[in-house]
Motif scaffolding. Structure first.
Motif, PDB file in Angstrom:
ATOM      1  N   ALA A  73       0.834  -1.195   0.000  1.00 11.57           N
ATOM      2  CA  ALA A  73       0.000   0.000   0.000  1.00 11.57           C
ATOM      3  C   ALA A  73       0.869   1.246   0.000  1.00 11.57           C
ATOM      4  O   ALA A  73       1.823   1.354   0.778  1.00 11.57           O
ATOM      5  CB  ALA A  73      -0.888  -0.002   1.242  1.00 11.57           C
ATOM      6  N   ALA A  74       0.530   2.180  -0.877  1.00 15.96           N
ATOM      7  CA  ALA A  74       1.274   3.449  -0.882  1.00 15.96           C
ATOM      8  C   ALA A  74       0.448   4.523  -1.565  1.00 15.96           C
ATOM      9  O   ALA A  74      -0.470   4.230  -2.342  1.00 15.96           O
ATOM     10  CB  ALA A  74       2.618   3.294  -1.587  1.00 15.96           C
ATOM     11  N   GLY A  75       0.795   5.756  -1.235  1.00 16.53           N
ATOM     12  CA  GLY A  75       0.088   6.883  -1.831  1.00 16.53           C
ATOM     13  C   GLY A  75       1.029   7.758  -2.621  1.00 16.53           C
ATOM     14  O   GLY A  75       2.220   7.488  -2.743  1.00 16.53           O
ATOM     15  N   PRO A  96      -3.470   1.267  -3.863  1.00 16.74           N
ATOM     16  CA  PRO A  96      -3.225   2.711  -3.908  1.00 16.74           C
ATOM     17  C   PRO A  96      -4.016   3.427  -2.810  1.00 16.74           C
ATOM     18  O   PRO A  96      -5.213   3.150  -2.642  1.00 16.74           O
ATOM     19  CB  PRO A  96      -3.735   3.126  -5.293  1.00 16.74           C
ATOM     20  CG  PRO A  96      -4.501   1.983  -5.850  1.00 16.74           C
ATOM     21  CD  PRO A  96      -4.372   0.808  -4.950  1.00 16.74           C
ATOM     22  N   THR A  97      -3.366   4.294  -2.064  1.00 14.49           N
ATOM     23  CA  THR A  97      -4.083   4.986  -0.986  1.00 14.49           C
ATOM     24  C   THR A  97      -4.304   6.456  -1.361  1.00 14.49           C
ATOM     25  O   THR A  97      -3.547   7.050  -2.120  1.00 14.49           O
ATOM     26  CB  THR A  97      -3.319   4.899   0.356  1.00 14.49           C
ATOM     27  OG1 THR A  97      -2.020   5.457   0.192  1.00 14.49           O
ATOM     28  CG2 THR A  97      -3.191   3.461   0.822  1.00 14.49           C
ATOM     29  N   LYS A  98      -5.386   6.965  -0.782  1.00 16.27           N
ATOM     30  CA  LYS A  98      -5.781   8.356  -1.077  1.00 16.27           C
ATOM     31  C   LYS A  98      -5.078   9.275  -0.083  1.00 16.27           C
ATOM     32  O   LYS A  98      -5.633   9.600   0.956  1.00 16.27           O
ATOM     33  CB  LYS A  98      -7.304   8.443  -0.922  1.00 16.27           C
ATOM     34  CG  LYS A  98      -7.907   9.787  -1.213  1.00 16.27           C
ATOM     35  CD  LYS A  98      -9.419   9.671  -1.081  1.00 16.27           C
ATOM     36  CE  LYS A  98     -10.084  11.007  -1.003  1.00 16.27           C
ATOM     37  NZ  LYS A  98     -11.548  10.864  -0.984  1.00 16.27           N
ATOM     38  N   ASP A 148      -7.852   2.953  -1.932  1.00 10.90           N
ATOM     39  CA  ASP A 148      -8.277   2.604  -0.565  1.00 10.90           C
ATOM     40  C   ASP A 148      -9.019   1.257  -0.501  1.00 10.90           C
ATOM     41  O   ASP A 148      -9.760   0.998   0.456  1.00 10.90           O
ATOM     42  CB  ASP A 148      -9.163   3.706   0.061  1.00 10.90           C
ATOM     43  CG  ASP A 148      -8.361   4.936   0.441  1.00 10.90           C
ATOM     44  OD1 ASP A 148      -7.121   4.902   0.364  1.00 10.90           O
ATOM     45  OD2 ASP A 148      -8.982   5.949   0.834  1.00 10.90           O
ATOM     46  N   GLY A 149      -8.836   0.414  -1.512  1.00  5.73           N
ATOM     47  CA  GLY A 149      -9.562  -0.872  -1.570  1.00  5.73           C
ATOM     48  C   GLY A 149      -8.904  -1.962  -0.737  1.00  5.73           C
ATOM     49  O   GLY A 149      -8.593  -3.057  -1.243  1.00  5.73           O
ATOM     50  N   ALA A 150      -8.726  -1.687   0.528  1.00  3.75           N
ATOM     51  CA  ALA A 150      -7.992  -2.614   1.404  1.00  3.75           C
ATOM     52  C   ALA A 150      -8.714  -3.950   1.592  1.00  3.75           C
ATOM     53  O   ALA A 150      -8.074  -5.008   1.661  1.00  3.75           O
ATOM     54  CB  ALA A 150      -7.763  -1.953   2.761  1.00  3.75           C
TER      55      ALA A 150
END
Ligand code: RP5
Length: 169
Positions: A67-69, A90-92, A120-122
């Motif tokens: 996960a990273a933004g 992908p994070t917001k 943000d689809g964790a």
């Protein structure tokens, strides 16, 4: 490989990603899948990113969630150093609302695939990791089948409630 070694390596670029990434951990926990949580940055700690990805297979991991933004290169860099399946989350985390992260994660060149979930689809990142593991684990597959059945039942309950509320108007 000992049974206690985590099957899923969860890696996030910063602790600021944790509120989102924690949702993936929650799903894995619910399914009884072992995981490790790690903060490693492709930009700020590139040597650690290299070491983690290069040794993930040897350390008993079967799939990675990264996960990273912003300019999110973590999943791609990890995928460059391992043949394990890598799921990019992908994070917001920026003024561009995560679209920057999404494009950074999803637009991989031929040869280095990253399975990308929504911004943000964790939850889906975790479910996809579980589905990958379930290919060789019938117990886990049964749990996934039950999970889908429960979801369908929830929709039925909501539908029945809706009909009760509106059908006689
Ligand atoms: C990315 O930059 C991280 O994954 C995070 O989403 C974003 C911002 O990081 P911090 O400045 O909050 O540490 O590398």
């Amino acid at each position: 490989m000992s049974a206690s070694e985590p099957l899923v390596g969860i890696v996030m670029g910063s602790d600021s990603d944790l509120p989102i990434v924690a949702k993936a951990a929650e799903v894995l926990k619910k399914f009884g899948v072992s995981y490790s949580m790690n903060i490693i940055s492709a930009h700020r700690s590139p040597n650690k990113a290299h070491d983690f990805a290069s040794n993930a297979d040897k350390n008993g991991m079967k799939v990675l969630i990264c996960a990273a933004g912003k300019a999110a290169h973590l999943a791609g860099v990890m995928a460059a150093y391992t043949v394990l399946p890598v799921i990019g989350l992908p994070t917001k985390s920026s003024t561009l609302d995560g679209l920057d992260s999404l494009l950074s994660v999803v637009q991989m060149p031929n040869g280095i695939p990253v399975a990308t979930v929504a911004i943000d689809g964790a939850v889906n990142a975790a479910l996809l990791a579980i589905q990958i593991l379930a290919v060789g684990d019938s117990e886990l597959k049964e749990q996934l089948i039950q999970y889908k059945a429960d979801m369908a039942e929830e929709v039925e309950i909501k539908d029945a409630k809706l009909k009760k509320e509106f059908d006689n108007e």
